[in-house]
Write a protein that holds these residues in place. Sequence first.
Motif, PDB file in Angstrom:
ATOM      1  N   SER A  63      37.157 -10.454 -13.903  1.00  0.00           N
ATOM      2  CA  SER A  63      35.965  -9.890 -15.177  1.00  0.00           C
ATOM      3  C   SER A  63      34.981 -11.024 -14.776  1.00  0.00           C
ATOM      4  CB  SER A  63      36.836 -10.346 -16.619  1.00  0.00           C
ATOM      5  OG  SER A  63      36.493 -11.557 -16.766  1.00  0.00           O
ATOM      6  N   GLY A  64      33.799 -10.847 -15.628  1.00  0.00           N
ATOM      7  CA  GLY A  64      33.017 -11.682 -15.655  1.00  0.00           C
ATOM      8  C   GLY A  64      31.922 -11.637 -14.277  1.00  0.00           C
ATOM      9  N   TRP A  65      31.514 -13.099 -14.080  1.00  0.00           N
ATOM     10  CA  TRP A  65      30.551 -12.669 -12.014  1.00  0.00           C
ATOM     11  C   TRP A  65      31.920 -12.690 -10.838  1.00  0.00           C
ATOM     12  CZ3 TRP A  65      31.350 -16.214  -8.635  1.00  0.00           C
ATOM     13  CH2 TRP A  65      32.131 -17.192  -8.602  1.00  0.00           C
ATOM     14  N   PRO A  66      32.872 -13.015 -11.382  1.00  0.00           N
ATOM     15  CA  PRO A  66      33.392 -12.600  -9.779  1.00  0.00           C
ATOM     16  C   PRO A  66      33.653 -11.160  -9.493  1.00  0.00           C
ATOM     17  CG  PRO A  66      34.258 -14.113 -10.748  1.00  0.00           C
ATOM     18  CD  PRO A  66      33.804 -14.101 -11.802  1.00  0.00           C
ATOM     19  N   ARG A  67      33.886 -10.346 -10.619  1.00  0.00           N
ATOM     20  CA  ARG A  67      33.722  -8.641 -10.778  1.00  0.00           C
ATOM     21  C   ARG A  67      31.908  -8.097 -10.534  1.00  0.00           C
ATOM     22  NH1 ARG A  67      36.181  -6.167 -16.094  1.00  0.00           N
ATOM     23  NH2 ARG A  67      38.000  -6.510 -15.150  1.00  0.00           N
ATOM     24  N   ARG A  68      31.588  -8.666 -11.260  1.00  0.00           N
ATOM     25  CA  ARG A  68      29.929  -8.352 -10.305  1.00  0.00           C
ATOM     26  C   ARG A  68      29.340  -8.715  -9.154  1.00  0.00           C
ATOM     27  NH1 ARG A  68      28.904 -10.775 -15.602  1.00  0.00           N
ATOM     28  NH2 ARG A  68      28.092  -9.275 -17.257  1.00  0.00           N
ATOM     29  N   VAL A  69      29.833  -9.845  -8.499  1.00  0.00           N
ATOM     30  CA  VAL A  69      30.269  -9.785  -7.030  1.00  0.00           C
ATOM     31  C   VAL A  69      31.106  -9.231  -6.179  1.00  0.00           C
ATOM     32  CG1 VAL A  69      30.767 -11.524  -5.288  1.00  0.00           C
ATOM     33  CG2 VAL A  69      29.060 -12.551  -7.197  1.00  0.00           C
ATOM     34  N   LEU A  70      31.690  -9.091  -7.305  1.00  0.00           N
ATOM     35  CA  LEU A  70      33.135  -7.611  -6.119  1.00  0.00           C
ATOM     36  C   LEU A  70      32.024  -6.232  -6.574  1.00  0.00           C
ATOM     37  CD1 LEU A  70      36.089  -6.229  -5.134  1.00  0.00           C
ATOM     38  CD2 LEU A  70      35.868  -5.897  -7.822  1.00  0.00           C
ATOM     39  N   GLY A  71      31.479  -5.852  -7.320  1.00  0.00           N
ATOM     40  CA  GLY A  71      30.632  -4.622  -7.815  1.00  0.00           C
ATOM     41  C   GLY A  71      29.923  -4.518  -6.329  1.00  0.00           C
ATOM     42  N   VAL A  72      28.717  -4.944  -6.503  1.00  0.00           N
ATOM     43  CA  VAL A  72      27.465  -5.431  -5.192  1.00  0.00           C
ATOM     44  C   VAL A  72      28.374  -5.110  -3.598  1.00  0.00           C
ATOM     45  CG1 VAL A  72      25.469  -7.120  -4.399  1.00  0.00           C
ATOM     46  CG2 VAL A  72      26.266  -7.475  -6.634  1.00  0.00           C
ATOM     47  N   VAL A  73      29.008  -5.848  -3.862  1.00  0.00           N
ATOM     48  CA  VAL A  73      29.797  -5.792  -2.619  1.00  0.00           C
ATOM     49  C   VAL A  73      30.450  -4.484  -2.328  1.00  0.00           C
ATOM     50  CG1 VAL A  73      32.256  -6.814  -0.829  1.00  0.00           C
ATOM     51  CG2 VAL A  73      30.555  -8.483  -1.667  1.00  0.00           C
ATOM     52  N   LEU A  74      30.720  -3.176  -3.238  1.00  0.00           N
ATOM     53  CA  LEU A  74      31.589  -2.294  -3.242  1.00  0.00           C
ATOM     54  C   LEU A  74      30.206  -1.533  -3.073  1.00  0.00           C
ATOM     55  CD1 LEU A  74      34.579  -2.407  -5.813  1.00  0.00           C
ATOM     56  CD2 LEU A  74      34.631  -2.288  -3.187  1.00  0.00           C
ATOM     57  N   VAL A  75      29.106  -2.059  -3.358  1.00  0.00           N
ATOM     58  CA  VAL A  75      28.398  -0.635  -3.422  1.00  0.00           C
ATOM     59  C   VAL A  75      27.401  -0.786  -2.401  1.00  0.00           C
ATOM     60  CG1 VAL A  75      25.797  -1.105  -3.994  1.00  0.00           C
ATOM     61  CG2 VAL A  75      27.373  -1.295  -5.734  1.00  0.00           C
ATOM     62  N   LEU A  76      27.380  -2.346  -1.554  1.00  0.00           N
ATOM     63  CA  LEU A  76      26.819  -2.525  -0.024  1.00  0.00           C
ATOM     64  C   LEU A  76      28.050  -1.304   0.799  1.00  0.00           C
ATOM     65  CD1 LEU A  76      25.700  -5.805  -0.001  1.00  0.00           C
ATOM     66  CD2 LEU A  76      24.208  -3.899  -0.527  1.00  0.00           C
TER      67      LEU A  76
END
Length: 172
Positions: A63-76
């Motif tokens: 949750s939080g910023w690790p999930r956001r980083v994961l989201g960016v990786v998934l978008v890329l």
Amino acid sequence: MLALLLGALALWGASKMTWFAEFRDEGVRGTVRYTESGEQRASALVPLAILALAGVAGAIATSGWPRRVLGVVLVLAGAAGVWAGLDGIRFGGFAPGVPGTQIVLGHLIAALGGILLALGGLAAIKWAGTARKLGARYAAPGANAARKDPDTELWEALSEGSDPTEPPGPRR
């Protein structure tokens, strides 16, 4: 998370479809139809599908910023899936006997898988702060509250007008 699962399924399925076909002269064997699967033409499809599955686990566990980083990786990764699907696509001009429909469909399914992967990543970014992470319901209610220094608590009590040295109980 459903988008990530469907994206993984689409990318894996597209990797198994025919992406290229042509007739080749094989000498003694004569003219033979040569085909290549999506896995052979775009080798990133299966790793992207595995990344999408890992993204599901990562979105559940963080949750939080690790999930956001994961989201960016998934978008890329989703953008890479769309690129792999649309790269080299041809909508016509197929020779008779070549499965042109399956070739075009394989490319489009891979692009759809990339879009679903990117949407799953965007959802992970958007709901990173609100969605609960794995094991959150087992944490104690006040576990995340920062513990204050005892000296700071004494000074705050004095600032509020109470005597911190007085024992608790009814006042006289």
